[in-house]
Each structure stands twice: as structure tokens, then as C-alpha cells.
Design a protein around this motif. Structure first.
Motif, mmCIF file in Angstrom:
data_model
loop_
_atom_site.group_PDB
_atom_site.id
_atom_site.type_symbol
_atom_site.label_atom_id
_atom_site.label_comp_id
_atom_site.label_asym_id
_atom_site.label_seq_id
_atom_site.Cartn_x
_atom_site.Cartn_y
_atom_site.Cartn_z
ATOM 1 N N LYS A 193 4.833 -22.157 -50.183
ATOM 2 C CA LYS A 193 5.541 -23.136 -49.008
ATOM 3 C C LYS A 193 5.555 -24.609 -49.122
ATOM 4 O O LYS A 193 6.273 -25.542 -48.650
ATOM 5 C CB LYS A 193 5.670 -22.468 -48.082
ATOM 6 N N GLY A 194 4.352 -24.917 -49.503
ATOM 7 C CA GLY A 194 4.219 -26.428 -50.005
ATOM 8 C C GLY A 194 4.476 -27.485 -50.419
ATOM 9 O O GLY A 194 4.586 -28.574 -51.102
ATOM 10 N N LEU A 195 4.620 -26.493 -52.396
ATOM 11 C CA LEU A 195 5.176 -27.041 -53.375
ATOM 12 C C LEU A 195 5.923 -28.025 -53.095
ATOM 13 O O LEU A 195 5.849 -28.759 -54.037
ATOM 14 C CB LEU A 195 5.323 -26.021 -54.246
ATOM 15 N N ILE A 196 7.549 -27.316 -52.919
ATOM 16 C CA ILE A 196 8.231 -27.825 -53.045
ATOM 17 C C ILE A 196 8.089 -29.012 -51.499
ATOM 18 O O ILE A 196 9.055 -30.662 -52.303
ATOM 19 C CB ILE A 196 9.730 -27.183 -51.882
ATOM 20 N N PRO A 197 7.529 -29.215 -50.693
ATOM 21 C CA PRO A 197 7.572 -30.611 -49.855
ATOM 22 C C PRO A 197 6.501 -31.379 -50.581
ATOM 23 O O PRO A 197 6.539 -32.858 -50.928
ATOM 24 C CB PRO A 197 7.052 -29.919 -48.880
ATOM 25 N N PHE A 198 5.965 -30.185 -51.249
ATOM 26 C CA PHE A 198 4.901 -31.821 -51.633
ATOM 27 C C PHE A 198 5.294 -32.570 -53.276
ATOM 28 O O PHE A 198 5.088 -33.660 -53.144
ATOM 29 C CB PHE A 198 3.493 -30.887 -52.786
ATOM 30 N N ALA A 246 8.378 -33.363 -53.527
ATOM 31 C CA ALA A 246 9.496 -34.504 -52.721
ATOM 32 C C ALA A 246 8.519 -35.356 -52.556
ATOM 33 O O ALA A 246 9.586 -36.282 -53.086
ATOM 34 C CB ALA A 246 10.341 -33.531 -51.406
ATOM 35 N N PHE A 247 8.060 -35.427 -51.650
ATOM 36 C CA PHE A 247 7.021 -36.793 -51.277
ATOM 37 C C PHE A 247 6.083 -37.074 -52.883
ATOM 38 O O PHE A 247 6.289 -38.056 -52.451
ATOM 39 C CB PHE A 247 6.010 -35.977 -50.635
ATOM 40 N N CYS A 248 5.936 -36.394 -54.259
ATOM 41 C CA CYS A 248 5.497 -37.042 -55.500
ATOM 42 C C CYS A 248 6.741 -37.809 -55.683
ATOM 43 O O CYS A 248 6.395 -39.039 -56.565
ATOM 44 C CB CYS A 248 4.599 -35.757 -55.792
ATOM 45 N N LEU A 249 7.691 -37.620 -55.661
ATOM 46 C CA LEU A 249 9.116 -37.998 -56.493
ATOM 47 C C LEU A 249 9.306 -39.587 -55.719
ATOM 48 O O LEU A 249 9.067 -40.316 -56.165
ATOM 49 C CB LEU A 249 10.067 -37.260 -56.728
ATOM 50 N N ALA A 250 9.671 -38.735 -54.080
ATOM 51 C CA ALA A 250 9.672 -40.324 -53.345
ATOM 52 C C ALA A 250 8.376 -41.204 -53.469
ATOM 53 O O ALA A 250 9.154 -42.348 -53.726
ATOM 54 C CB ALA A 250 9.515 -39.550 -51.950
ATOM 55 N N SER A 251 7.382 -40.888 -53.479
ATOM 56 C CA SER A 251 6.489 -42.068 -53.844
ATOM 57 C C SER A 251 6.059 -42.951 -55.097
ATOM 58 O O SER A 251 6.956 -43.841 -55.060
ATOM 59 C CB SER A 251 4.970 -41.595 -53.523
ATOM 60 N N SER A 252 6.991 -42.018 -56.034
ATOM 61 C CA SER A 252 6.791 -42.464 -57.166
ATOM 62 C C SER A 252 8.132 -43.277 -57.346
ATOM 63 O O SER A 252 7.851 -44.506 -57.952
ATOM 64 C CB SER A 252 6.887 -41.469 -58.603
ATOM 65 N N SER A 253 8.823 -42.786 -57.061
ATOM 66 C CA SER A 253 9.599 -44.143 -56.929
ATOM 67 C C SER A 253 9.246 -45.040 -56.228
ATOM 68 O O SER A 253 10.527 -46.626 -56.491
ATOM 69 C CB SER A 253 11.488 -43.607 -56.063
ATOM 70 N N THR A 254 9.075 -44.682 -55.159
ATOM 71 C CA THR A 254 8.963 -46.546 -54.200
ATOM 72 C C THR A 254 7.738 -46.970 -54.858
ATOM 73 O O THR A 254 7.878 -48.084 -54.724
ATOM 74 C CB THR A 254 8.071 -46.200 -52.770
ATOM 75 N N TYR A 255 7.016 -46.975 -56.062
ATOM 76 C CA TYR A 255 6.100 -47.891 -56.572
ATOM 77 C C TYR A 255 6.697 -48.244 -57.840
ATOM 78 O O TYR A 255 6.710 -49.135 -58.068
ATOM 79 C CB TYR A 255 4.800 -46.689 -57.490
ATOM 80 N N VAL A 299 14.550 -40.610 -56.382
ATOM 81 C CA VAL A 299 15.235 -40.501 -54.806
ATOM 82 C C VAL A 299 15.902 -39.178 -55.121
ATOM 83 O O VAL A 299 16.026 -38.274 -53.244
ATOM 84 C CB VAL A 299 16.030 -41.284 -54.267
ATOM 85 N N VAL A 300 17.068 -39.197 -55.801
ATOM 86 C CA VAL A 300 18.518 -37.757 -55.659
ATOM 87 C C VAL A 300 17.375 -36.410 -55.445
ATOM 88 O O VAL A 300 17.919 -35.724 -55.036
ATOM 89 C CB VAL A 300 19.184 -37.822 -56.394
ATOM 90 N N VAL A 301 16.654 -36.578 -56.553
ATOM 91 C CA VAL A 301 15.510 -35.287 -56.285
ATOM 92 C C VAL A 301 14.698 -34.824 -55.767
ATOM 93 O O VAL A 301 14.615 -33.366 -55.635
ATOM 94 C CB VAL A 301 14.982 -34.715 -58.244
ATOM 95 N N ALA A 302 14.182 -36.359 -55.178
ATOM 96 C CA ALA A 302 13.127 -36.051 -53.923
ATOM 97 C C ALA A 302 14.358 -35.904 -52.772
ATOM 98 O O ALA A 302 13.622 -34.462 -52.124
ATOM 99 C CB ALA A 302 12.570 -36.795 -53.488
ATOM 100 N N VAL A 303 15.429 -36.068 -52.592
ATOM 101 C CA VAL A 303 16.294 -35.582 -51.026
ATOM 102 C C VAL A 303 16.720 -34.495 -51.714
ATOM 103 O O VAL A 303 16.453 -33.294 -50.739
ATOM 104 C CB VAL A 303 17.365 -36.506 -51.315
ATOM 105 N N PHE A 304 16.451 -34.008 -52.400
ATOM 106 C CA PHE A 304 17.724 -32.798 -52.518
ATOM 107 C C PHE A 304 16.417 -31.431 -52.769
ATOM 108 O O PHE A 304 16.777 -30.178 -51.909
ATOM 109 C CB PHE A 304 18.259 -32.234 -54.646
ATOM 110 N N LEU A 305 15.013 -31.696 -53.322
ATOM 111 C CA LEU A 305 14.108 -30.836 -53.014
ATOM 112 C C LEU A 305 13.834 -30.564 -51.388
ATOM 113 O O LEU A 305 13.678 -29.649 -50.790
ATOM 114 C CB LEU A 305 12.903 -31.034 -53.145
ATOM 115 N N SER A 306 14.252 -31.987 -50.081
ATOM 116 C CA SER A 306 14.066 -32.022 -49.147
ATOM 117 C C SER A 306 14.794 -30.577 -48.338
ATOM 118 O O SER A 306 14.020 -30.489 -48.003
ATOM 119 C CB SER A 306 13.618 -33.717 -48.436
ATOM 120 N N LEU A 307 15.997 -31.145 -49.118
ATOM 121 C CA LEU A 307 17.144 -30.271 -48.294
ATOM 122 C C LEU A 307 16.698 -28.223 -48.151
ATOM 123 O O LEU A 307 17.316 -27.620 -47.444
ATOM 124 C CB LEU A 307 18.278 -30.471 -49.469
#
Length: 284
Positions: free
Chosen positions: A40-45, A47-56, A96-104
Motif C-alpha cells: 500500500k505504501g509503494l505508490i506514495p513512496f 510519488a514522494f521520490c519523484l517529487a523530491s527528485s524534481s525539487t533537487y 511532478v506530473v507523474v508524482a501528482v498522478f500517483l498521488s491521485l
């Protein structure tokens, strides 16, 4: 192939270790051993990995001129000219787009937490990282958002003591990282990071010592009523002192690198995980 390697460096996958914070609520809540919980935590994990990489990536674009003056950061793909800022913006946007899609696919509240993380990261990159003290608190809030994201993803309430322990630990680690940067860069520290020149002599040392003591007290109060978990307090104490030792001798203050490259810290971290896991799942 070389371009793909540079892209991978740009993503900083080793920093994804921080996103394991999302698994703290179910781990400490005693439910992570349930098969459905881990998956259950794989998608959230991710999503945050992709989001954090975008910020880096965005951070590297803004910091490229300053990174070029840093002995190690000048080797980063954008600072070294291996990847253009435009390519960086395109890649960050896709992430960011992929991270948001996963978060949905998770929950609306999780998406809100992720959005707060992205917005604060952008504000931090553009302005807040240049303001002394504010930069330290921003980094701490990033960790709290990861913790809260885990609580939302797994529908587990984060306890007050865990919230305080994570906040103070993040403040301690971010202070140590800044102190190490200042000591290692010396007179050019302000050229690399503006906030470093605004800290009076000794303030970062004082904050690091203060937060280390606060972490130890808060963590002790968190575990003291949880039976055998109190025996992990010496490990916590050792880890804090070892990290301070690394900072003061100039071995590096990045918490991720410190954990992965320091056998003692890695061993203590692993032993802490085993002991806490034992008392939560098998203790009486």
C-alpha cells in the motif's frame, strides 16, 4: 548512456532514503508486517521520490553558479554543464506530473501534503534558503511533511511525541549539515550559500548541541512507556554523538551520506531498527 548516467545523478536516488520516513507510522504502529500494508505504501513512496527528485533538479538549476564554486557540488550535471537548465526544467516538470498522478491514486489529503512539499521546496529554492534560521526550519518541515504523508497514506495518526522527535532530529541534522558546510568552505561559505554568512560565530554549534539534547529527551519520553524500547536510548545517544563527531572533524554533514558511508552510524541505525521492530512486534 553517459547522458542517462548524468540524469540519474541529477535525480539523486540516494536521497530517496529520506522518503522511508513515510513508512515510520505503520512501522511504529505495529502494522507494517501485514502484506497489504507494505504494498500500500509503494505508490506514495515513489510519488514522494519523484517529487523530491524534481525539487533537487530545480534547486540545481538555481544553484548552478554557486555550485560551480563548491569543491564537490561543481561536479553536479547542471553545474558542470553536462545537462542544460532547459533539459532540467523539462525533466522536473515530467516528474511532478507523474508524482501528482500517483498521488491521485492514494488520497486527497496525501495529495495536499505532496503539494505543500512541492510549494515549500520551490519557495525554499527561490528565497527561504538564503534566510538564516528559516532555512533550518524549512528542512525540518520537509521531514515532517514526509511523516504526515505516511500517516495519510496509511491512515494512521502520527503521535505528538513522534512529531516532536522527528522535528527536533531534522533540525539537529540540518544544523549539522550547515555547520559542516561553513567549516569546510571557510571564507567562501557565503558565496556558496548566502545564509551561512549571516550566522554569528558559534550559533550553529549552539543550535546543534541544543537540539541534540532535546532529541534525546523527547525520544526518551516517547519510548519510556513502551517497555523494552527504552533500551534503544543508548543507541540514539551514540548516533547523535557520532554525527556531531563527523561534523566537527569535517567528514561531512549530509545525513544520507553519513548513514551510508559511516559503518558505525549504519550499524547503529540497523541495530536500532531491529530492536525497535522486536519490541513492537514480539515484545510483551
Amino acid at each position: 548512456m553517459k547522458f542517462l548516467i548524468d540524469v540519474l545523478k541529477l535525480l539523486r536516488p540516494h536521497q530517496w532514503l529520506k522518503n522511508l520516513m513515510l513508512y515510520f507510522p505503520p512501522f511504529l504502529g505495529g502494522v507494517i508486517v501485514e502484506p497489504s500494508v507494505f504494498f500500500k505504501g509503494l505508490i506514495p513512496f515513489f510519488a514522494f521520490c519523484l517529487a523530491s527528485s524534481s525539487t533537487y533538479i530545480v534547486n540545481d538549476i538555481f544553484d548552478a553558479p554557486n555550485d560551480a564554486q563548491h569543491p564537490k557540488k561543481k561536479l553536479r550535471p547542471i553545474a558542470a554543464g553536462k545537462i542544460s537548465p532547459l533539459q532540467g526544467w523539462v525533466l522536473a516538470s515530467l516528474l511532478v506530473v507523474v508524482a501528482v498522478f500517483l498521488s491521485l491514486q492514494v488520497t486527497g489529503h496525501f495529495l495536499v501534503v505532496l503539494a505543500c512539499y512541492l510549494l515549500l521546496s520551490l519557495a525554499y529554492t527561490v528565497k527561504l534558503k538564503n534566510i538564516a534560521i528559516v532555512d533550518l526550519f524549512c528542512i525540518s518541515i520537509f521531514f515532517l511533511l514526509r511523516l504526515e504523508a505516511g500517516g495519510q497514506a496509511f491512515e494512521i495518526i502520527v503521535s505528538d511525541w513522534l512529531f516532536l522527535s522527528v522535528f527536533l532530529l531534522a533540525l539537529f541534522l540540518s544544523t549539522g549539515k550547515r555547520l559542516c558546510e561553513r567549516n569546510c568552505l571557510g571564507k567562501i561559505a557565503g558565496d556558496h550559500r548566502k545564509s551561512l554568512q549571516d550566522y554569528p560565530e558559534g550559533l550553529l554549534d549552539g543550535i546543534m548541541y541544543m537540539t541534540a539534547a532535546a532529541v534525546l529527551v523527547t525520544y526518551t519520553l516517547y519510548v519510556i512507556s513502551r517497555h523494552g524500547m527504552v533500551y534503544t536510548v543508548p543507541l540514539c545517544c551514540f548516533g547523535l554523538i557520532r554525527y556531531m563527531y563527523r561534523v566537527k572533524v569535517g567528514q561531512g554533514g549530509d545525513p544520507t551520506y553519513a548513514l551510508l558511508q559511516d559503518p558505525l552510524l549504519f550499524g547503529v541505525g540497523g541495530l536500532w531498527t531491529l530492536m525497535v521492530g522486536y519490541w513492537i512486534y514480539f515484545g510483551t
